[in-house]
Enzyme design. Structure first.
Site, PDB file in Angstrom:
ATOM      1  CB  SER A 278     -29.922  -1.513   6.673  1.00  8.85           C
ATOM      2  OG  SER A 278     -28.949  -1.931   7.597  1.00  8.85           O
TER       3      SER A 278
ATOM      4  CE1 TYR B   5     -33.583  -3.195  10.229  1.00  6.70           C
ATOM      5  CE2 TYR B   5     -31.245  -3.254   9.700  1.00  6.70           C
ATOM      6  CZ  TYR B   5     -32.419  -2.542   9.877  1.00  6.70           C
ATOM      7  OH  TYR B   5     -32.426  -1.191   9.687  1.00  6.70           O
TER       8      TYR B   5
ATOM      9  CE  LYS C 113     -34.532  -1.482   7.014  1.00  8.26           C
ATOM     10  NZ  LYS C 113     -35.575  -0.445   6.947  1.00  8.26           N
TER      11      LYS C 113
END
Length: 203
Positions: free
Chosen positions: A11, A35, A39
């Site tokens: 991402s 998040y 990643k």
């Protein structure tokens, strides 16, 4: 499980809030959200496993594709229903007769709303196929690629376009900022264009 080739879904969030107009792969990784951090850890795990198996008979080959803001549908039967993505959120609000919300309008951007690099899911899928083929064939491949368009659009610009194309006029509600949201994040995609036939076939 005998898997020796992996294409990892990473991402743009691994970069956090970059202070450059266009993000390139070598930019320092400073995720500002759990998040993005997860990643980046995924990328590290693949890197480390690649090192650990390098001298074995079956070394792990991998690449991480860093999605920027994925939107759209490549097939009408497989459409985006994510409760976290801007486009389906806005459509659902409009269909319910509700008013969409913008999370913060005081960012350091021309209209005060976040600027994002929106890329079509069909283009993302095509890049995955080429990446998998390169891994399978043993062709050289980079550890990571940014899948971006070089063009940024603000959340307000997206909302204005949605009002225009749906014919449903609305003035978005302005809510508070979301923690960890960068002002602007846009990528070049040049490395992926060189190796993965990355193109923005859809606007």
């Amino acid at each position: 499980a005998g898997v020796h080739n992996i294409v990892f879904s990473s991402s743009a969030a691994v970069f956090g809030t970059p202070a450059v107009p266009l993000v390139v792969e070598e930019l320092p990784k400073r995720p500002t959200s759990p998040y993005g951090e997860s990643k980046l850890i995924g990328e590290w795990l693949l890197r480390d496993q690649g090192v650990a198996t390098a001298s074995s008979g079956a070394p792990l080959r991998h690449t991480s594709l860093r999605y920027f803001n994925v939107v759209g549908s490549a097939d009408p039967t497989v459409y985006d229903t994510s409760p976290h993505n801007l486009f389906p959120i806005v459509f659902e609000k409009l269909l319910a007769g509700e008013t969409p919300q913008i999370n913060g309008d005081d960012y350091d951007t021309p209209d005060g709303t976040n600027v994002r690099d929106y890329v079509h899911v069909g283009d993302i899928a095509a890049a995955h196929v080429v990446a998998a083929q390169r891994l399978e064939s043993g062709a050289p491949i980079e550890p990571a690629y940014n899948l971006g368009s070089q063009n940024g659009l603000s959340v307000k610009e997206i909302m204005d376009a949605m009002a225009r194309v749906t014919g449903i006029p609305f003035a978005p509600v302005i809510g508070p900022r979301r923690a960890g949201d960068p002002d602007r994040i846009v990528a070049t995609g040049e490395l992926a264009a060189r190796d993965l036939d990355w193109q923005n076939r859809y606007t």
